[in-house]
Design a protein around this motif. Sequence first.
Motif, mmCIF file in Angstrom:
data_model
loop_
_atom_site.group_PDB
_atom_site.id
_atom_site.type_symbol
_atom_site.label_atom_id
_atom_site.label_comp_id
_atom_site.label_asym_id
_atom_site.label_seq_id
_atom_site.Cartn_x
_atom_site.Cartn_y
_atom_site.Cartn_z
ATOM 1 N N LEU A 158 10.135 -10.378 -8.881
ATOM 2 C CA LEU A 158 9.283 -11.298 -9.626
ATOM 3 C C LEU A 158 9.628 -11.246 -11.113
ATOM 4 O O LEU A 158 9.679 -12.279 -11.786
ATOM 5 N N GLY A 159 9.862 -10.049 -11.597
ATOM 6 C CA GLY A 159 10.227 -9.855 -12.994
ATOM 7 C C GLY A 159 11.488 -10.622 -13.350
ATOM 8 O O GLY A 159 11.570 -11.259 -14.397
ATOM 9 N N LYS A 160 12.451 -10.583 -12.436
ATOM 10 C CA LYS A 160 13.709 -11.319 -12.634
ATOM 11 C C LYS A 160 13.448 -12.809 -12.830
ATOM 12 O O LYS A 160 14.157 -13.499 -13.557
ATOM 13 N N MET A 161 12.432 -13.315 -12.120
ATOM 14 C CA MET A 161 12.113 -14.743 -12.221
ATOM 15 C C MET A 161 11.151 -15.027 -13.377
ATOM 16 O O MET A 161 10.709 -16.159 -13.558
ATOM 17 N N GLY A 162 10.818 -13.991 -14.104
ATOM 18 C CA GLY A 162 9.927 -14.170 -15.246
ATOM 19 C C GLY A 162 8.466 -14.351 -14.864
ATOM 20 O O GLY A 162 7.688 -14.949 -15.589
ATOM 21 N N ILE A 163 8.109 -13.827 -13.694
ATOM 22 C CA ILE A 163 6.719 -13.967 -13.269
ATOM 23 C C ILE A 163 5.987 -12.643 -13.452
ATOM 24 O O ILE A 163 6.400 -11.609 -12.932
ATOM 25 N N GLU A 164 4.915 -12.726 -14.216
ATOM 26 C CA GLU A 164 4.160 -11.518 -14.507
ATOM 27 C C GLU A 164 3.046 -11.319 -13.505
ATOM 28 O O GLU A 164 2.284 -12.244 -13.230
ATOM 29 N N VAL A 165 2.961 -10.112 -12.982
ATOM 30 C CA VAL A 165 1.854 -9.807 -12.090
ATOM 31 C C VAL A 165 1.210 -8.512 -12.549
ATOM 32 O O VAL A 165 1.831 -7.707 -13.236
ATOM 33 N N GLU A 166 -0.031 -8.377 -12.173
ATOM 34 C CA GLU A 166 -0.747 -7.157 -12.525
ATOM 35 C C GLU A 166 -0.917 -6.345 -11.247
ATOM 36 O O GLU A 166 -1.420 -6.856 -10.240
ATOM 37 N N VAL A 167 -0.458 -5.106 -11.272
ATOM 38 C CA VAL A 167 -0.633 -4.263 -10.092
ATOM 39 C C VAL A 167 -2.060 -3.738 -10.098
ATOM 40 O O VAL A 167 -2.512 -3.159 -11.079
ATOM 41 N N ASN A 168 -2.748 -4.030 -9.047
ATOM 42 C CA ASN A 168 -4.138 -3.587 -8.955
ATOM 43 C C ASN A 168 -4.327 -2.765 -7.684
ATOM 44 O O ASN A 168 -4.461 -3.314 -6.598
ATOM 45 N N PRO A 169 -4.336 -1.451 -7.822
ATOM 46 C CA PRO A 169 -4.452 -0.587 -6.640
ATOM 47 C C PRO A 169 -5.785 -0.780 -5.921
ATOM 48 O O PRO A 169 -5.921 -0.426 -4.762
ATOM 49 N N ARG A 170 -6.737 -1.376 -6.621
ATOM 50 C CA ARG A 170 -8.066 -1.552 -6.007
ATOM 51 C C ARG A 170 -8.185 -2.865 -5.252
ATOM 52 O O ARG A 170 -9.223 -3.190 -4.684
ATOM 53 N N LEU A 171 -7.093 -3.649 -5.285
ATOM 54 C CA LEU A 171 -7.114 -4.920 -4.564
ATOM 55 C C LEU A 171 -7.080 -4.655 -3.060
ATOM 56 O O LEU A 171 -6.227 -3.930 -2.572
ATOM 57 N N VAL A 172 -8.019 -5.237 -2.348
ATOM 58 C CA VAL A 172 -8.072 -5.047 -0.899
ATOM 59 C C VAL A 172 -8.127 -6.409 -0.228
ATOM 60 O O VAL A 172 -8.849 -7.299 -0.666
ATOM 61 N N ARG A 173 -7.325 -6.578 0.791
ATOM 62 C CA ARG A 173 -7.398 -7.796 1.585
ATOM 63 C C ARG A 173 -7.987 -7.416 2.924
ATOM 64 O O ARG A 173 -7.532 -6.494 3.567
ATOM 65 N N GLY A 174 -8.969 -8.159 3.352
ATOM 66 C CA GLY A 174 -9.736 -7.737 4.511
ATOM 67 C C GLY A 174 -9.128 -8.009 5.875
ATOM 68 O O GLY A 174 -9.412 -7.304 6.827
ATOM 69 N N LEU A 175 -8.310 -9.041 5.975
ATOM 70 C CA LEU A 175 -7.861 -9.409 7.305
ATOM 71 C C LEU A 175 -6.874 -8.387 7.857
ATOM 72 O O LEU A 175 -6.014 -7.873 7.152
ATOM 73 N N ASP A 176 -7.008 -8.116 9.149
ATOM 74 C CA ASP A 176 -6.257 -7.030 9.790
ATOM 75 C C ASP A 176 -4.749 -7.226 9.759
ATOM 76 O O ASP A 176 -3.992 -6.275 9.785
ATOM 77 N N TYR A 177 -4.298 -8.487 9.768
ATOM 78 C CA TYR A 177 -2.877 -8.714 9.975
ATOM 79 C C TYR A 177 -1.982 -8.376 8.780
ATOM 80 O O TYR A 177 -0.779 -8.369 8.890
#
Length: 419
Positions: free
Chosen positions: A243-262
């Motif tokens: 993502l960095g190579k493409m110039g896209i900034e993201v924030e790493v959030n260890p507390r992010l949870v996605r609920g769906l099992d898959y």
Amino acid sequence: MASNEFQPLQGMSDIHAPEINLWRMIEERARTLFSCYGYEELRTPVLEKLSVFKRSIGDTTDVVQKEMYAFTDRGGRELALCPEGTAGTIRHLAGRGEEGLNARVFYIAPMFRCERPQAGRKRQFHQVGVEATGEPNPLADAECIALQQHLLEAWGLTGSKIQISTRGTLSDRQPVADGLRKALQPHLNELCEDCQRRIDENVLRVIDCKNEGCAKIVDRIPPAIEFMAEESRHYLDSVIHALGKMGIEVEVNPRLVRGLDYYVHTVWEITHGALGAQNAIAGGGRYEIALGKKAIPGVGFAMGIERVITSLEACGVTAEQFTPKGGVWLVSLGEEALAENMKLARELREKGIRCGMELGPKSMKAQMRKANREGAEKVIIRGGDELAKGTAIVKDMEEGSQETQNLADLEFRYLKLGF
RNA sequence: GUGAUUGUAGCUCAGUUGGUUAGAGCGCCUGAUUGUGGUUCAGGAGGCCGCGGGUUCAAAUCCCGUCUUUCACCCCA
């Protein structure tokens, strides 16, 4: 409005002008962009076997357990209205054998969840989403996020934030759950009531609890990723690097949870400040959905159109900007002119010119008022005199100037009008 | 599912301690000399006061129920 006899069901709404114009812009730009990324559109039925959702979203998730419109039909079959798009999409792709294991599809469809409505939450809502199947590859995840970011840009949405995290592999789940439970155990009675229950049912939910007390405790314990295998951590790093190579900034959030099992490995969420408590306009992630003996790996995202619209409006993007206007308005004086104008209108419309006219006997004043309201750029006036001479008065509504022109002149009809 | 909240013209909203024909602004329609919009002026149409029940001589106003709106929890997009 006064009587609810004419209202749709709770949490559902009719989408009409002028808002519908914003919807159309969103859908058109999405289709165009998806095509650039090599995605084909897929339309699955809104109604599926209940099992389709149970096995992929997860039997114990809230979405399946308490939010679905599930019922038994006349034939005794257990069915449900789709609460999200991935399950049905994978059901479809699984049926396509080899082909389905390396596919790129997108959908724009209504989804149904029987929850209490609230800001950014309807019982019938709409999602635009994509799914790309194929062997797990961090680059696929990165491209998916890039596409999503690109889409937001195409819509004119600013001020959104991408948060990313990982769920690790299926074999990471047990160690993560055990590790978190162990770390939380000493603080058990400091946790809120919900979390005390969640620690056994679904530890990950403790991690994203909004309760301040819980959040403080979660900050003190090691993040879930610490309990994952080395390669899982490496996978996430590769995604972020790409993502960095493409110039896209993201924030790493260890507390992010996605609920769906898959979900496995990369998960992400895009939030926007204009939203209420339901502040995610989009969610996505890598998944692995087991169907029979096969497990289909893929990556995808879903964006809530209603939430996108709320965010867009906060950015000053309004339906008004995409409302069709301009064109020609035909004014007819007398029955004969009315009939002749019907013919002219048809010719103009054949040329793709937006054109309107009053179909009943209205005063000229009323017809002009209407032309003005409709935002017509030009008005073509025809009455007895004009019909007799084979002419028409063409008025420029902005300048207020008008001139008599020869109607027989095709050049006048289609070119000099300047449309 | 839990807890709040809302409902009066097409839209945004007034409506006093229950008391005659429920109001305003915007919008809409019709006019202001015969066939010309946007501005102005004049006139007009349009209300099961969400629905059902109750209290009262009298209810848009008080009580109960119900549906709906909005918001939060929960969950998710």
